[in-house]
Design a protein around this motif. Structure first.
Motif, PDB file in Angstrom:
ATOM      1  N   ASP A   1       1.020  -0.663   0.321  1.00  0.00           N
ATOM      2  CA  ASP A   1       0.272   0.112  -0.155  1.00  0.00           C
ATOM      3  C   ASP A   1       0.645   0.831   0.184  1.00  0.00           C
ATOM      4  O   ASP A   1       1.602   1.428   1.118  1.00  0.00           O
ATOM      5  N   VAL A   2       1.415   1.725  -1.625  1.00  0.00           N
ATOM      6  CA  VAL A   2       2.396   2.739  -1.399  1.00  0.00           C
ATOM      7  C   VAL A   2       2.131   3.597  -0.654  1.00  0.00           C
ATOM      8  O   VAL A   2       3.151   4.459   0.549  1.00  0.00           O
ATOM      9  N   ALA A   3       0.680   4.801  -0.537  1.00  0.00           N
ATOM     10  CA  ALA A   3       0.383   6.165   0.086  1.00  0.00           C
ATOM     11  C   ALA A   3       0.567   5.550   1.539  1.00  0.00           C
ATOM     12  O   ALA A   3       1.879   6.436   2.773  1.00  0.00           O
ATOM     13  N   ALA A   4       0.731   4.495   2.202  1.00  0.00           N
ATOM     14  CA  ALA A   4       1.040   4.247   4.168  1.00  0.00           C
ATOM     15  C   ALA A   4       1.930   3.643   4.006  1.00  0.00           C
ATOM     16  O   ALA A   4       2.446   3.417   5.007  1.00  0.00           O
ATOM     17  N   GLU A   5       2.725   3.364   2.821  1.00  0.00           N
ATOM     18  CA  GLU A   5       3.714   2.581   2.802  1.00  0.00           C
ATOM     19  C   GLU A   5       4.097   0.625   3.892  1.00  0.00           C
ATOM     20  O   GLU A   5       4.747   0.776   4.586  1.00  0.00           O
ATOM     21  N   SER A   6       3.051   0.702   3.976  1.00  0.00           N
ATOM     22  CA  SER A   6       2.464  -0.608   4.628  1.00  0.00           C
ATOM     23  C   SER A   6       2.928  -1.795   4.066  1.00  0.00           C
ATOM     24  O   SER A   6       2.379  -1.466   2.287  1.00  0.00           O
ATOM     25  N   CYS A   7       2.971  -3.278   4.090  1.00  0.00           N
ATOM     26  CA  CYS A   7       3.386  -3.518   3.045  1.00  0.00           C
ATOM     27  C   CYS A   7       2.932  -5.724   3.487  1.00  0.00           C
ATOM     28  O   CYS A   7       3.345  -5.088   4.718  1.00  0.00           O
ATOM     29  N   VAL A   8       2.819  -5.992   2.317  1.00  0.00           N
ATOM     30  CA  VAL A   8       1.838  -7.316   3.252  1.00  0.00           C
ATOM     31  C   VAL A   8       2.441  -8.742   2.090  1.00  0.00           C
ATOM     32  O   VAL A   8       2.348  -8.546   1.369  1.00  0.00           O
ATOM     33  N   PRO A   9       3.192  -9.139   2.876  1.00  0.00           N
ATOM     34  CA  PRO A   9       4.116 -10.854   2.819  1.00  0.00           C
ATOM     35  C   PRO A   9       2.959 -11.084   1.991  1.00  0.00           C
ATOM     36  O   PRO A   9       2.415 -12.182   2.668  1.00  0.00           O
ATOM     37  N   LEU A  10       3.061 -11.921   0.862  1.00  0.00           N
ATOM     38  CA  LEU A  10       2.657 -12.892   0.444  1.00  0.00           C
ATOM     39  C   LEU A  10       3.682 -14.961   0.082  1.00  0.00           C
ATOM     40  O   LEU A  10       3.923 -14.092  -1.145  1.00  0.00           O
ATOM     41  N   GLN A  11       3.494 -15.130   1.114  1.00  0.00           N
ATOM     42  CA  GLN A  11       4.614 -16.439   0.919  1.00  0.00           C
ATOM     43  C   GLN A  11       3.794 -17.512   0.350  1.00  0.00           C
ATOM     44  O   GLN A  11       3.065 -18.250   1.074  1.00  0.00           O
ATOM     45  N   ARG A  12       4.569 -18.651  -0.702  1.00  0.00           N
ATOM     46  CA  ARG A  12       4.401 -19.629  -0.709  1.00  0.00           C
ATOM     47  C   ARG A  12       5.461 -20.152  -0.790  1.00  0.00           C
ATOM     48  O   ARG A  12       6.096 -19.979  -1.637  1.00  0.00           O
ATOM     49  N   VAL A  13       5.755 -21.924   0.134  1.00  0.00           N
ATOM     50  CA  VAL A  13       6.408 -22.405  -0.759  1.00  0.00           C
ATOM     51  C   VAL A  13       6.680 -22.884  -1.412  1.00  0.00           C
ATOM     52  O   VAL A  13       5.320 -22.793  -1.983  1.00  0.00           O
ATOM     53  N   GLY A  14       8.273 -23.092  -1.965  1.00  0.00           N
ATOM     54  CA  GLY A  14       7.968 -24.054  -3.463  1.00  0.00           C
ATOM     55  C   GLY A  14       8.204 -22.857  -4.906  1.00  0.00           C
ATOM     56  O   GLY A  14       7.794 -21.990  -4.772  1.00  0.00           O
ATOM     57  N   GLY A  15       9.383 -23.275  -5.878  1.00  0.00           N
ATOM     58  CA  GLY A  15       9.696 -22.438  -6.666  1.00  0.00           C
ATOM     59  C   GLY A  15      10.774 -21.120  -6.797  1.00  0.00           C
ATOM     60  O   GLY A  15      11.156 -20.843  -7.368  1.00  0.00           O
ATOM     61  N   GLY A  16      11.027 -20.779  -5.261  1.00  0.00           N
ATOM     62  CA  GLY A  16      12.138 -20.756  -5.110  1.00  0.00           C
ATOM     63  C   GLY A  16      11.644 -18.603  -5.528  1.00  0.00           C
ATOM     64  O   GLY A  16      10.195 -18.844  -4.349  1.00  0.00           O
ATOM     65  N   GLY A  17      12.079 -17.725  -5.851  1.00  0.00           N
ATOM     66  CA  GLY A  17      10.991 -16.556  -6.112  1.00  0.00           C
ATOM     67  C   GLY A  17      10.532 -16.547  -6.819  1.00  0.00           C
ATOM     68  O   GLY A  17       9.976 -17.591  -7.535  1.00  0.00           O
ATOM     69  N   VAL A  18      10.391 -15.181  -7.440  1.00  0.00           N
ATOM     70  CA  VAL A  18       9.245 -14.463  -8.334  1.00  0.00           C
ATOM     71  C   VAL A  18      10.276 -13.300  -8.984  1.00  0.00           C
ATOM     72  O   VAL A  18      11.221 -13.216  -8.433  1.00  0.00           O
ATOM     73  N   THR A  19      10.339 -14.215 -10.449  1.00  0.00           N
ATOM     74  CA  THR A  19      10.853 -13.505 -12.041  1.00  0.00           C
ATOM     75  C   THR A  19      10.017 -12.577 -12.586  1.00  0.00           C
ATOM     76  O   THR A  19      10.541 -11.154 -13.458  1.00  0.00           O
ATOM     77  N   PHE A  20       8.691 -13.349 -12.354  1.00  0.00           N
ATOM     78  CA  PHE A  20       7.936 -12.002 -13.417  1.00  0.00           C
ATOM     79  C   PHE A  20       6.695 -12.003 -13.104  1.00  0.00           C
ATOM     80  O   PHE A  20       5.800 -12.761 -12.625  1.00  0.00           O
ATOM     81  N   LEU A  21       6.145 -10.701 -12.766  1.00  0.00           N
ATOM     82  CA  LEU A  21       5.106 -10.348 -12.741  1.00  0.00           C
ATOM     83  C   LEU A  21       4.219  -9.623 -13.814  1.00  0.00           C
ATOM     84  O   LEU A  21       4.191  -8.614 -14.388  1.00  0.00           O
ATOM     85  N   SER A  22       2.749  -9.712 -13.912  1.00  0.00           N
ATOM     86  CA  SER A  22       1.882  -9.467 -14.955  1.00  0.00           C
ATOM     87  C   SER A  22       0.787  -9.385 -14.550  1.00  0.00           C
ATOM     88  O   SER A  22       0.003 -10.586 -13.716  1.00  0.00           O
ATOM     89  N   TRP A  23      -0.022  -8.258 -13.912  1.00  0.00           N
ATOM     90  CA  TRP A  23      -1.463  -8.117 -13.557  1.00  0.00           C
ATOM     91  C   TRP A  23      -2.432  -7.858 -14.647  1.00  0.00           C
ATOM     92  O   TRP A  23      -2.145  -7.077 -15.760  1.00  0.00           O
ATOM     93  N   SER A  24      -3.426  -8.547 -14.760  1.00  0.00           N
ATOM     94  CA  SER A  24      -4.144  -8.393 -15.492  1.00  0.00           C
ATOM     95  C   SER A  24      -4.737  -7.187 -15.910  1.00  0.00           C
ATOM     96  O   SER A  24      -5.433  -6.954 -14.477  1.00  0.00           O
ATOM     97  N   PRO A  25      -5.736  -6.652 -17.077  1.00  0.00           N
ATOM     98  CA  PRO A  25      -6.158  -5.300 -17.514  1.00  0.00           C
ATOM     99  C   PRO A  25      -7.168  -5.129 -16.256  1.00  0.00           C
ATOM    100  O   PRO A  25      -7.615  -4.661 -16.123  1.00  0.00           O
ATOM    101  N   ASP A  26      -8.126  -6.496 -15.871  1.00  0.00           N
ATOM    102  CA  ASP A  26      -9.292  -6.188 -15.097  1.00  0.00           C
ATOM    103  C   ASP A  26      -8.629  -6.055 -13.476  1.00  0.00           C
ATOM    104  O   ASP A  26      -9.966  -6.056 -12.882  1.00  0.00           O
TER     105      ASP A  26
END
Lengths: 669, 370
Positions: B124-149
């Protein structure tokens, strides 16, 4: 125990059940937590197998089962205190004295005492679990002449006192960090995942806070430990064993094993309490879906448009607004209910109620910001003492009313002669004037829901009203005035308000009085400026007033989101054009608010970011709400302008707003 | 990499764009103003991605080595060097290096990911707070894409696994791949279809999400929609082999053109990296028709590609080349579905034919514009 809110169906049917569920889960989590604690407290590197078998046998013992019951009771109590003390609007102390007032408030004192007591109980359980030398308070020892007698086991006492200390400091820190504030996150998650995600943070926080608490406790015990020790010895007729060295000495506390056990126990205590708090927060802030249209007429008070307009309890209003924001974002079917017309009659009752409430919220905030800005603008940056009271002297005639004083900034209040202080203390106006130093320095927050908890008529019966804050202030006030100057100021008997010179005399000689007050005030000001302690206590905390102004802004954020998403959706979904009619007022109230927010952020301190640390259970959300509101407001206006585009030129609005809107249409804001 | 341009981002609503350069400075170009603000910050190192905040005029998020920087670049300001006070620093212990970011289309949340961190941060950029969403498996995250809707997020991991998050309750579906990690992906404008490519495979897969977001379970299996195996074309300069592994995908905001960046083989002269453009149609059935190729000047390889988010006359593809050039390639066409024309209503259409070369004239070069 539960004040007037009891009458609300929502508290009874939803909040209590949610609190009960959270407490039940906390109690269910106790056995695994305790097992881990037992393992950690018994662990020895040299005999790992033996440790495990010892732990297993201990977990089955009757003593530990009794401890379980006690701990379960403590956790339930913590859960009840959470339910009783939680708030969705934080109380923000604007000065050190206000913070002190909060700490010494009877409600808070009860809370601290309860935590202290529960700390002792948990301390006892921990001591029993740790076993061996910690187990009992009394131990057989030999007196100097060799006669066997009961001696005091100082290790056990240290555990009990440490528990009390940690519980007490937990409750104090809770006030300072607004730990009872329940915030709503923008990221909705299922409860289990949310809990799982927050658990590492809770563990880290409790370990760190336990470390600091135990450090402080060690210091306190080193200096003051003899007091409880001798007291216990006297009351229980125990003897101090002179052969064992005392713990409140340097050598006594270099005992690493004792420190480790204390730290582990404090961590255990804080962890169980924080887990309870976390579960409570998660359960209470869970989304509640209100029906938009009542299926049966008797349910009408539970449907969204009706619930939105309720002022109390705040949690209900917040959850309703959250639900509204979510439905406007995600749910086309529920949106269509909002846009629907009543049958028969064809009135857009739902939309009218929703938009009216949201617009009222925005207007309230705008008004508050404008009023604040005016106060600050007249008082200047430092809100200097003199300028504030110049306004005062011009309006001396209204002294007796007591209500006008609420309009004055806080420093004015301080620089008054005791006459006015006491006159107002006992004026018994609609709001307790004593809350004045505990609130931001302007009038509007009094009317805002921020302080309803403090000043609202609903809580008149609660201990917050006309509270022990006042004796505290009064005790301070006479000292202040009596030393300040010669004259009637010092002669006014501070303890009896009845003998205070009545304000009736004042209007008779306003000019002289004004002069007199001016002189007094200068003296008092000079005097106060010299006292570091007083300046320290009364000086405003930077940005606190700004925080307090936006304390309930989560509601405004949802209102903005809901309105903008609904307006956006109305472009394609609103068959009857019900939104069209309110579009001008929505736009104008958003632009008004935008203006007010822009002006507010030009003030000093308003745009400085608070320092945050990740190692605390403190919820920082309330400190950054104003930034979130600013961002949401801009996004909301852009959402409308990008959806409607040049169609907005057909909307009626003032030339100034049209100019502003054009800026938004051209993406120049 | 050798490319001077590290990252590129069009503003979602206006004609300005941000370019991150190799020296970690970011320049903002705006056709309507002569000023080119340059953003520099001491924490702005190893810039991997930039993205403008939707529904906002001025906010630009930058993925850096140790943090996220959120710049607020006042569009009316005349300053060419905004001070570092205009940047908000968002960091979380253990969350570095940040290599991919994605703003929610509603402009409220920002997701960041790092290949070395298993949790994905929702800010939440304005509030400078973050929520970590963690799932095991796969290692890190290399690519992100938010669907237009705004209903789903594609998050690929360095291993043969990617996840599709739904953004209502933030739960995810696991999608194990057989061969390699998910290389790239893109969403159709309505968010109902996800195209993705897998490392080591020469095909484009599609996943279809239907129904209202969050309520209906996603698809059960991914289908192959395009096979890009190597094909030989005869050109005046000799045979050219086109096809192979896919580096990235980009779909134009109207859902009519799909640009596919084919890796090629840098060693072999007749296997250049090339952009293949497809016409796409989703009604009544999903179709992917070859449209043409885009190749740069000799020696220049395409590195980044992105469609202009609101080009009035069709689609505008922007390509950053390894030579440091940035070209804009317009595609002029009439939108097939009238309903997709959107709110702007009438479309002035100066050209009705395709500008990029098609198969018939065999020229693999397109006119380079700007």
């Amino acid at each position: 125990m539960f004040p007037s809110e009891t009458s609300c169906w929502f508290i009874r049917k939803v909040i209590w059940w949610r609190a009960a569920a959270s407490i039940a889960w906390s109690v269910l989590l106790l056995p695994p937590t305790t097992a881990v604690f037992v393992f950690l407290s018994k662990f020895s590197f040299l005999h790992p197998i033996q440790t495990i078998s010892e732990c297993l046998s201990l977990l089955m013992s009757s003593c530990l089962i009794f401890s379980f019951i006690l701990l379960g009771g403590v956790v339930t109590m913590v859960g009840f205190l959470n339910l009783e003390y939680y708030t969705v609007i934080p109380t923000i102390a604007c000065s050190k004295i206000a913070l002190l007032g909060q700490l010494l408030h009877p409600r808070q004192v009860i809370n601290s005492f309860a935590h202290c007591l529960m700390g002792v109980i948990v301390g006892w359980c921990c001591a029993v679990t740790a076993g061996s030398r910690y187990e009992t308070l009394g131990c057989p020892c030999k007196s100097s002449d060799g006669v066997p007698q009961m001696g005091l086991n100082e290790y056990h006492l240290v555990f009990l006192l440490a528990g009390a200390f940690v519980g007490f400091s937990h409750s104090l820190l809770g006030v300072i960090h607004n730990i009872n504030y329940v915030s709503f996150t923008a990221v909705q998650q299922y409860k289990y995942l949310h809990f799982k995600g927050s658990l590492p943070l809770v563990l880290k926080c409790s370990a760190i806070q336990a470390f600091y608490s135990i450090r402080n406790f060690t210091v306190a015990y080193f200096f003051l430990g003899y007091i409880p020790k001798t007291w216990i010895c006297k009351t229980l007729n125990l003897h101090l064993d002179s052969s064992v060295h005392r713990l409140d000495s340097i050598t006594g506390f270099v005992d690493l094993s004792l420190l480790y056990h204390l730290w582990i126990s404090a961590t255990f205590l804080l962890f169980t309490w924080y887990t309870t708090l976390l579960l409570f927060r998660i359960f209470v802030t869970e989304v509640y879906s209100f029906p938009v249209q009542p299926t049966f007429t008797e349910d009408s008070r539970q449907c969204l448009p009706r619930v939105l307009t309720d002022q109390q309890p705040m949690i209900l209003k917040f959850l309703a607004l959250q639900d509204l924001a979510l439905l406007s974002k995600h749910s086309p079917s529920r949106r269509s209910e909002v846009f629907s017309l009543s049958q028969p009659g064809g009135h857009p009752h739902n939309w009218n109620a929703v938009s009216r409430e949201c617009l009222a919220l925005l207007a309230d905030l705008t008004q508050r910001l404008v009023a604040y800005h005016e106060t600050v603008a007249t008082n200047g940056r430092a809100k200097s003492l003199s300028s504030g009271s110049e306004r005062k002297t011009s309006s001396d005639t209204s002294f007796s009313s007591g209500t006008e004083d609420l309009m004055s900034p806080r420093p004015t209040f301080l620089t008054k002669t005791p006459t006015s202080v006491f006159a107002r203390s006992f004026a018994g106006g609609p709001h307790s004037p004593l809350t004045a130093p505990f609130t931001p320095d302007l009038d509007s927050p009094f009317s805002s829901p921020t302080l309803r908890r403090l000043t609202g008529p609903v809580d008149q019966c609660s201990p917050w009203h006309g509270s022990v804050q006042s004796p505290h202030i009064m005790r301070r006030a006479p000292k202040l005035w009596s030393t300040s100057a010669e004259s009637q100021v010092s002669s006014s008997p501070p303890r009896s308000p009845a003998s205070v010179p009545s304000p009736k005399q004042e209007p008779t000689k306003p000019s002289f009085l004004a002069q007199f007050l001016q002189n007094r005030k200068e003296q008092v000001k000079n005097f106060m400026a010299k006292r570091v302690l007083i300046m320290y206590l009364f000086n405003k905390l930077p940005e606190a007033s700004s925080q307090a102004l936006f304390a309930d802004s989560q509601a405004h954020i949802w209102a903005l989101e809901a309105l903008s998403y609904l307006v956006q959706a109305s472009f394609t979904e609103d068959q009857f054009g019900v939104v069209q009619t309110t579009l001008p007022s929505i736009l104008s109230s958003m632009l008004h608010l935008q203006e007010a927010v822009d002006r507010h952020f030009k003030l000093p301190h308003a745009s400085s970011k608070p320092v945050r640390s990740a190692n605390s259970m403190e919820d920082f959300t309330y400190k950054t709400l104003r930034f979130a509101l600013r961002a949401t407001l801009k996004t909301a206006i852009y959402r409308i302008t990008t959806t409607f585009g040049s169609h907005l030129n057909a909307v009626q609005m003032s030339a100034e707003h049209r100019k502003r809107l054009q800026q938004f249409l051209e993406f120049k804001e | 990499s050798d490319c001077v341009v590290r990252a590129f981002a069009w503003h979602p609503h206006t004609d300005k764009f941000a370019v991150a350069l190799l020296d970690d400075s970011i320049k903002i170009y705006n056709p309507k103003s002569a000023i080119t603000p340059t953003l520099k910050h001491r924490l702005q190192r190893n810039v991997a991605a930039v993205q403008w905040k939707p529904l906002c005029a001025s906010v630009l998020a930058v993925a850096c080595q140790n943090c996220l920087l959120v710049w607020n670049v006042d569009p009316c300001s005349l300053s060419t060097r905004p001070s570092s006070g205009c940047a908000q620093v968002l960091s979380h212990p253990g969350h570095s290096p940040v290599t991919s970011i994605a703003w929610s289309p509603s402009g409220s949340l920002l997701v960041s990911a790092s290949p070395l961190d298993t949790s994905m941060m929702v800010w939440d950029v304005a509030a400078e707070s973050c929520v970590p969403l963690q799932r095991v498996g796969g290692g890190g995250v290399t690519f992100l894409s938010w669907s237009p809707d705004g209903s789903h997020i594609l998050a690929s991991t360095p291993s043969a696994l990617f996840r599709v998050w739904e953004t209502r309750m933030w739960t995810c579906e696991r999608w194990p791949c057989i061969k390699g990690c998910c290389q790239s992906g893109c969403w159709s404008p309505d968010g109902s279809r996800l195209l993705f490519t897998v490392q080591g495979e020469m095909v484009i897969y599609a996943l279809t999400f239907s129904g209202s977001p969050g309520l209906v379970k996603g698809p059960q299996v991914a289908v192959v929609v395009a096979d890009l195996s190597e094909t030989t074309f005869n050109s005046p300069d000799g045979d050219i082999i086109v096809g192979g592994e896919i580096q990235s995908l980009s779909w134009d905001p109207r859902g009519e053109r799909l640009a596919v960046l084919l890796k090629g083989d840098p060693g072999a002269a007749n296997r250049p990296a090339i952009i293949a453009v497809f016409k796409t149609r989703s009604n009544p059935v999903f179709e992917l028709l070859p449209c043409g190729f885009i190749q740069g000047e000799p020696g220049a390889e395409p590195r980044l590609l992105q469609f202009h988010p609101n080009f009035q006359h069709g689609a505008l593809l922007t390509v950053c080349w390894s030579s440091g050039k940035i070209t804009h390639i317009p595609f002029y066409f009439l939108t097939s579905g009238i309903s997709q024309v959107g709110l702007s209503g009438s479309l002035p259409l100066p050209h009705l034919q395709e500008r990029p070369a098609d198969f018939s004239n065999q020229s693999l070069f397109t006119e380079l514009i700007s």
